[in-house]
Design an enzyme around this catalytic site. Structure first.
Site, PDB file in Angstrom:
ATOM      1  N   CYS A 268      62.112  56.843  63.938  1.00  0.00           N
ATOM      2  CA  CYS A 268      63.004  56.545  65.054  1.00  0.00           C
ATOM      3  C   CYS A 268      62.976  57.685  66.075  1.00  0.00           C
ATOM      4  O   CYS A 268      62.974  58.865  65.713  1.00  0.00           O
ATOM      5  CB  CYS A 268      64.418  56.320  64.545  1.00  0.00           C
ATOM      6  SG  CYS A 268      65.592  55.892  65.862  1.00  0.00           S
TER       7      CYS A 268
ATOM      8  N   CYS B 102      70.620  61.440  60.216  1.00  0.00           N
ATOM      9  CA  CYS B 102      69.727  60.343  59.836  1.00  0.00           C
ATOM     10  C   CYS B 102      68.376  60.807  59.292  1.00  0.00           C
ATOM     11  O   CYS B 102      67.640  61.552  59.956  1.00  0.00           O
ATOM     12  CB  CYS B 102      69.501  59.432  61.032  1.00  0.00           C
ATOM     13  SG  CYS B 102      68.575  57.934  60.606  1.00  0.00           S
TER      14      CYS B 102
ATOM     15  N   CYS C 212      73.079  39.372  59.984  1.00  0.00           N
ATOM     16  CA  CYS C 212      73.475  40.571  60.723  1.00  0.00           C
ATOM     17  C   CYS C 212      72.224  41.409  60.951  1.00  0.00           C
ATOM     18  O   CYS C 212      71.309  41.402  60.117  1.00  0.00           O
ATOM     19  CB  CYS C 212      74.519  41.358  59.928  1.00  0.00           C
ATOM     20  SG  CYS C 212      75.084  42.887  60.734  1.00  0.00           S
TER      21      CYS C 212
ATOM     22  N   CYS D 110      72.100  41.728  56.005  1.00  0.00           N
ATOM     23  CA  CYS D 110      71.972  42.598  57.165  1.00  0.00           C
ATOM     24  C   CYS D 110      70.584  43.221  57.201  1.00  0.00           C
ATOM     25  O   CYS D 110      70.114  43.747  56.190  1.00  0.00           O
ATOM     26  CB  CYS D 110      73.029  43.699  57.113  1.00  0.00           C
ATOM     27  SG  CYS D 110      74.713  43.085  56.909  1.00  0.00           S
TER      28      CYS D 110
ATOM     29  N   CYS E  56      79.724  44.249  64.679  1.00  0.00           N
ATOM     30  CA  CYS E  56      79.927  45.099  63.513  1.00  0.00           C
ATOM     31  C   CYS E  56      79.825  46.522  64.038  1.00  0.00           C
ATOM     32  O   CYS E  56      78.753  46.946  64.478  1.00  0.00           O
ATOM     33  CB  CYS E  56      78.864  44.813  62.456  1.00  0.00           C
ATOM     34  SG  CYS E  56      78.933  45.910  61.021  1.00  0.00           S
TER      35      CYS E  56
ATOM     36  N   CYS F 183      69.778  61.495  65.882  1.00  0.00           N
ATOM     37  CA  CYS F 183      71.072  61.461  65.192  1.00  0.00           C
ATOM     38  C   CYS F 183      71.038  62.461  64.040  1.00  0.00           C
ATOM     39  O   CYS F 183      70.189  62.374  63.148  1.00  0.00           O
ATOM     40  CB  CYS F 183      71.366  60.053  64.674  1.00  0.00           C
ATOM     41  SG  CYS F 183      71.322  58.780  65.956  1.00  0.00           S
TER      42      CYS F 183
ATOM     43  N   ARG G 167      84.771  47.776  55.982  1.00  0.00           N
ATOM     44  CA  ARG G 167      83.750  47.872  54.933  1.00  0.00           C
ATOM     45  C   ARG G 167      83.546  49.308  54.460  1.00  0.00           C
ATOM     46  O   ARG G 167      83.345  50.224  55.267  1.00  0.00           O
ATOM     47  CB  ARG G 167      82.411  47.322  55.446  1.00  0.00           C
ATOM     48  CG  ARG G 167      81.282  47.406  54.402  1.00  0.00           C
ATOM     49  CD  ARG G 167      79.986  46.799  54.908  1.00  0.00           C
ATOM     50  NE  ARG G 167      80.178  45.419  55.265  1.00  0.00           N
ATOM     51  CZ  ARG G 167      79.941  44.918  56.480  1.00  0.00           C
ATOM     52  NH1 ARG G 167      79.502  45.701  57.441  1.00  0.00           N
ATOM     53  NH2 ARG G 167      80.151  43.641  56.728  1.00  0.00           N
TER      54      ARG G 167
END
Length: 339
Positions: free
Chosen positions: A58, A65, A133, A102, A193, A62, A274
């Protein structure tokens, strides 16, 4: 006039959310439990399954991550999975009791060239009778419409943290970028979400800032994941938490985590709250407090995107001990094909 806490409101002030965090713990959890019971059966928990359909590489930075190309975490970048392989995973998830499937891809944003393949995955999962999702990074308005047309029910796009702490977590995407994607999702008619991560070294005010941002959206998130940081070696936030001199300065105290769940339930009374990343390290007692405080959704399966999750046997034992049962939605199930 006294407000009905179970009725959603969008005019929360940051000071009000901070005041909830400051309430005595027992009173806060009691209030959250009362709010929860106004909308949900407290003995029911929604089961979702999360699959990484494109892992690693990616372009975002972040700080938590393992999939960021900016950090050396030992994770190998992979291509987008084949559609049939994804559908096989979805069938296994349904057989294991999951109600929602998801799909997550480690992208900064969705590329138009990938949309047709994703649409095939989404429609195929939908045909199995599962809620769908996806989390694919930033979306344009047109991409959101295409995903909706393919049958996508929910789109995940977390705010991660409060706006004041955001720059300490990621610099390759702005807070407004995230809000813009959420708007495109809502405008397309999909459910949102959206939640965040705690235990990244933020202060309580930052946790209040996150929940204030969620509670003042034009529509509350339909699902609100509360993640506990899983410190991954090689990531800036993971390495900082793991340093001995920072012990206690990163990963969140269990009672503070429960407090965060309770405040989430109160400010977003009709959202599915969640327990997401980090549950594998939570004791049964901590999870019980979270359910008491209004959490009513978990991810099942022994793996999330790249981190561990309790296995099916552990969750079966937990549900038995707490007298919990899987939530069954009232949406129509897919008709079995005669082919």
């Amino acid at each position: 006039m006294t407000r009905d806490l179970a009725t959603p409101r969008h005019d929360w002030t940051l000071a009000e959310v901070e005041a909830l965090f400051e309430q005595p713990f027992m009173e806060l959890v009691f209030t959250a439990a009362e709010v929860h019971r106004r909308t949900f059966d407290p003995s029911e928990v929604q089961l979702s399954r999360l699959l990484s359909i494109k892992t690693g590489g990616c372009a975002e930075n972040c700080g938590y991550c393992s999939q960021s190309a900016s950090f050396d975490t030992g994770l190998k970048a992979e291509k987008l999975m084949d559609t049939q392989a994804v559908l096989a995973e979805a069938m296994a998830a349904k057989a294991g009791g999951a109600d929602r499937f998801c799909m997550g891809a480690a992208w900064r944003e969705l590329k138009d060239r990938d949309t047709p393949k994703l649409a095939a995955m989404i429609s195929g999962v939908k045909a199995l009778g599962l809620e769908t999702c996806a989390t694919l990074g930033m979306l344009t308005a047109d991409q959101a419409r295409q995903l909706k047309e393919a049958g996508l029910d929910y789109y995940n796009h977390n705010l991660d943290t409060g706006p004041d702490y955001y720059a300490d977590v990621v610099t390759t995407r702005t807070y407004q970028d995230r809000l813009d994607t959420l708007k495109h999702v809502r405008d397309a008619g999909m459910s949102t979400c959206c939640g965040g991560i705690v235990g990244m070294g933020e202060a309580r005010r930052d946790r209040a800032g996150l929940l204030h941002a969620l509670a003042t959206l034009p529509a509350h998130p339909d699902s609100l994941p509360v993640n506990a940081l899983v410190p991954v070696a090689g990531t800036p936030l993971g390495d900082r938490v793991k340093r001995p001199e920072n012990e206690g300065g990163g990963e969140i105290d269990p009672i503070e985590f429960v407090r965060t769940v309770a405040v989430a339930r109160i400010v977003c009374p009709r959202s599915m709250v969640r327990l997401s990343a980090g549950r594998e390290a939570m004791s049964p007692e901590m999870q019980a407090l979270c359910f008491l405080a209004g959490a009513n959704s978990i991810f099942v399966g022994d793996r999330l995107l790249t981190t561990a999750n309790p296995d099916a046997d552990a969750d079966t034992r937990l549900f038995a001990r707490l007298d919990l049962r899987p939530m069954v939605t009232d949406r129509p199930r897919a008709v079995e094909s005669a082919a």
